[in-house]
Design an enzyme around this catalytic site. Sequence first.
Site, PDB file in Angstrom:
ATOM      1  N   GLU A  60      35.061  47.329  61.689  1.00  0.00           N
ATOM      2  CA  GLU A  60      35.922  48.466  61.942  1.00  0.00           C
ATOM      3  C   GLU A  60      36.645  48.111  62.842  1.00  0.00           C
ATOM      4  O   GLU A  60      38.026  48.417  62.937  1.00  0.00           O
ATOM      5  CB  GLU A  60      35.220  49.341  62.118  1.00  0.00           C
ATOM      6  CG  GLU A  60      35.668  50.741  62.547  1.00  0.00           C
ATOM      7  CD  GLU A  60      34.631  52.295  62.794  1.00  0.00           C
ATOM      8  OE1 GLU A  60      35.377  53.240  62.988  1.00  0.00           O
ATOM      9  OE2 GLU A  60      33.261  51.648  62.571  1.00  0.00           O
ATOM     10  N   HIS A  98      54.852  37.263  56.928  1.00  0.00           N
ATOM     11  CA  HIS A  98      53.754  36.963  56.699  1.00  0.00           C
ATOM     12  C   HIS A  98      52.929  37.004  55.247  1.00  0.00           C
ATOM     13  O   HIS A  98      54.048  36.154  54.994  1.00  0.00           O
ATOM     14  CB  HIS A  98      52.817  38.615  56.414  1.00  0.00           C
ATOM     15  CG  HIS A  98      52.888  39.504  58.242  1.00  0.00           C
ATOM     16  ND1 HIS A  98      52.885  41.420  58.236  1.00  0.00           N
ATOM     17  CD2 HIS A  98      53.735  39.118  59.203  1.00  0.00           C
ATOM     18  CE1 HIS A  98      53.313  40.942  59.256  1.00  0.00           C
ATOM     19  NE2 HIS A  98      53.630  40.128  60.073  1.00  0.00           N
ATOM     20  N   GLU A 100      51.076  37.634  52.631  1.00  0.00           N
ATOM     21  CA  GLU A 100      51.597  37.552  51.405  1.00  0.00           C
ATOM     22  C   GLU A 100      53.305  37.338  51.403  1.00  0.00           C
ATOM     23  O   GLU A 100      53.308  37.275  50.105  1.00  0.00           O
ATOM     24  CB  GLU A 100      52.018  39.837  51.200  1.00  0.00           C
ATOM     25  CG  GLU A 100      50.222  40.320  51.757  1.00  0.00           C
ATOM     26  CD  GLU A 100      50.506  40.699  53.526  1.00  0.00           C
ATOM     27  OE1 GLU A 100      48.784  40.951  53.994  1.00  0.00           O
ATOM     28  OE2 GLU A 100      50.777  39.432  54.072  1.00  0.00           O
ATOM     29  N   CYS A 128      51.094  45.125  55.715  1.00  0.00           N
ATOM     30  CA  CYS A 128      51.678  45.920  56.763  1.00  0.00           C
ATOM     31  C   CYS A 128      52.531  46.646  55.719  1.00  0.00           C
ATOM     32  O   CYS A 128      53.127  46.995  54.781  1.00  0.00           O
ATOM     33  CB  CYS A 128      51.752  45.357  57.454  1.00  0.00           C
ATOM     34  SG  CYS A 128      53.716  44.466  57.171  1.00  0.00           S
ATOM     35  N   CYS A 131      55.343  44.387  54.073  1.00  0.00           N
ATOM     36  CA  CYS A 131      54.851  43.303  53.522  1.00  0.00           C
ATOM     37  C   CYS A 131      54.457  44.182  51.777  1.00  0.00           C
ATOM     38  O   CYS A 131      54.950  43.556  50.012  1.00  0.00           O
ATOM     39  CB  CYS A 131      53.489  43.082  53.710  1.00  0.00           C
ATOM     40  SG  CYS A 131      53.544  41.672  54.512  1.00  0.00           S
TER      41      CYS A 131
END
Length: 224
Positions: A60, A98, A100, A128, A131
């Site tokens: 988490e 990033h 991606e 994010c 991205c």
Amino acid sequence: MAQKEEAAAATEAASQNGEDLENLDDPEKLKELIELPPFEIVTGERLPANFFKFQFRNVEYSSGRNKTFLCYVVEAQGKGGQVQASRGYLEDEHAAAHAEEAFFNTILPAFDPALRYNVTWYVSSSPCAACADRIIKTLSKTKNLRLLILVGRLFMWEELEIQDALKKLKEAGCKLRIMKPQDFEYVWQNFVEQEEGESKAFQPWEDIQENFLYYEEKLADILK
């Protein structure tokens, strides 16, 4: 002389990583930058087992997990039904760009209009906002691309900007799912280099199912 060379290297690294160059007079900041390697995108067929166990764990609170690991399967199908398949992984290092974005820059920089592309990503955390925007733009101009993204965790899901980005991904036709325990096992078997003497069987962590249900509920609330 060595200190000057290190400072010069740190300046270059800071520039590549978007750091504030005005802070290089701070000895602690300089030491941190000297130890920071230049930005790069790491690619390969299988990632180390210890990276998978830490980076993909669907906790988490993802403290210390400041990289993105992206495992991909690309299937390109021609009119005759023949399918060309490839797979691998990307990892971003101290990046402004990033994984991606790197996928579209390095793995699939161009799309053959004569082929249909089915792409599946298994990503340590969800995209994010920047991205997500890149993905949406790629999907909008590439009608022969279908993208399924399975994520271990939701990145900063409490932020409204992130929630809006995930909704726009869905609207753009991107399928977004939380990784089930079976998906983690698939990544372990197909994308991870097991350590010598280690069992090849996937060993799920204690809260893997509980955390999957937690993130699945959060994603459903965002996308409804």
